[in-house]
Motif scaffolding. Structure first.
Motif, PDB file in Angstrom:
ATOM      1  N   CYS A 100      12.425   9.472  -1.972  1.00 23.46           N
ATOM      2  CA  CYS A 100      11.852   8.142  -1.822  1.00 23.46           C
ATOM      3  C   CYS A 100      12.468   7.502  -0.577  1.00 23.46           C
ATOM      4  O   CYS A 100      13.688   7.457  -0.455  1.00 23.46           O
ATOM      5  CB  CYS A 100      12.169   7.302  -3.054  1.00 23.46           C
ATOM      6  N   ASN A 102      12.655   4.521   0.166  1.00 29.13           N
ATOM      7  CA  ASN A 102      13.279   3.232  -0.159  1.00 29.13           C
ATOM      8  C   ASN A 102      14.641   3.398  -0.832  1.00 29.13           C
ATOM      9  O   ASN A 102      15.618   2.757  -0.453  1.00 29.13           O
ATOM     10  CB  ASN A 102      12.331   2.431  -1.055  1.00 29.13           C
ATOM     11  N   CYS A 103      14.725   4.289  -1.858  1.00 28.92           N
ATOM     12  CA  CYS A 103      15.970   4.361  -2.622  1.00 28.92           C
ATOM     13  C   CYS A 103      16.617   5.741  -2.623  1.00 28.92           C
ATOM     14  O   CYS A 103      17.727   5.906  -3.118  1.00 28.92           O
ATOM     15  CB  CYS A 103      15.733   3.913  -4.070  1.00 28.92           C
ATOM     16  N   CYS A 120       7.302   5.249  -6.592  1.00 24.53           N
ATOM     17  CA  CYS A 120       8.625   5.718  -7.014  1.00 24.53           C
ATOM     18  C   CYS A 120       8.920   5.214  -8.429  1.00 24.53           C
ATOM     19  O   CYS A 120       8.785   4.030  -8.706  1.00 24.53           O
ATOM     20  CB  CYS A 120       9.685   5.218  -6.043  1.00 24.53           C
ATOM     21  N   ASN A 122      11.769   5.135  -9.732  1.00 26.85           N
ATOM     22  CA  ASN A 122      13.094   4.530  -9.775  1.00 26.85           C
ATOM     23  C   ASN A 122      13.079   3.079  -9.294  1.00 26.85           C
ATOM     24  O   ASN A 122      13.587   2.196  -9.971  1.00 26.85           O
ATOM     25  CB  ASN A 122      14.064   5.360  -8.942  1.00 26.85           C
ATOM     26  N   CYS A 123      12.436   2.833  -8.107  1.00 35.59           N
ATOM     27  CA  CYS A 123      12.484   1.489  -7.528  1.00 35.59           C
ATOM     28  C   CYS A 123      11.109   0.841  -7.471  1.00 35.59           C
ATOM     29  O   CYS A 123      11.018  -0.346  -7.161  1.00 35.59           O
ATOM     30  CB  CYS A 123      13.118   1.519  -6.140  1.00 35.59           C
TER      31      CYS A 123
HETATM   32 ZN   LIG Z   1      12.484   4.634  -4.815  1.00 34.92          ZN
END
Ligand SMILES: [Zn+2]
Length: 131
Positions: A100, A102-103, A120, A122-123
Motif C-alpha cells: 500500500c 499509503n501505509c 487498502c 489496513n488504512c
Molecule cells: Zn494502506
C-alpha cells in the motif's frame, strides 16, 4: 552407557534452544566461508561462535540463557515472517502482491484483471493497480 554419561553431564545445565541451533548454523557457514581465498581468519570467528554456543549449552544459569533466547526470537521473528512472506509470494502465481503506497501494508489482488481499484484493508486508502 554413553546416554547415561550424557544425561549426567547435562544434568542441571541449559541444553539447546533456537539460538544454539542458529549459532551452530552460523558456525558451519563460517567454516565453509573460511575455505575461500583470504578468508582463513573466519575459522577463528567460527571457533569463537562454537565456544559461545557450547558455553550456553553447558551453562547452569538457565534464567539468563532463556532471556537470551527470548531476545534472539524477538529479533529473528520479523526476519522469519518476512522470509515466509517472500516464499508465499514466490509460490502464489494466482495473485499479485504489492505494498500500500499509503501505509506499507502488503496487499494481494487476483492476477489478470487489468486495471483495478484497490482499497487498502489496513488504512482504507484507494488507488489504481494493474493486476
Ligand atoms: Zn494502506
Amino acid at each position: 552407557m554413553v546416554m547415561n554419561f550424557l544425561r549426567k553431564l547435562m544434568y542441571g545445565r541449559y541444553g539447546s534452544d533456537q539460538l544454539s541451533l542458529f549459532l551452530l548454523v552460523v558456525y558451519v557457514l563460517l567454516i565453509l566461508l573460511s575455505g575461500l581465498p583470504h578468508m582463513g581468519w573466519l575459522s577463528w570467528l567460527a571457533l569463537v561462535v562454537l565456544v559461545w554456543d557450547l558455553f550456553r549449552m553447558f551453562s547452569r544459569r538457565i534464567d539468563r540463557r532463556r532471556a537470551e533466547n527470548a531476545r534472539f526470537l524477538a529479533l529473528a521473528g520479523p526476519v522469519v515472517r518476512w522470509l515466509r512472506l517472500r516464499h508465499n509470494i514466490h509460490r502464489d502465481k494466482e495473485h499479485r502482491y504489492f505494498k500500500c503506497p499509503n501505509c506499507g501494508q502488503y496487499l494481494r489482488v487476483p492476477r489478470g484483471k487489468g486495471k483495478i481499484t484497490v482499497t487498502c484493508r489496513n488504512c482504507g486508502a484507494s488507488f489504481e493497480e494493474r493486476s
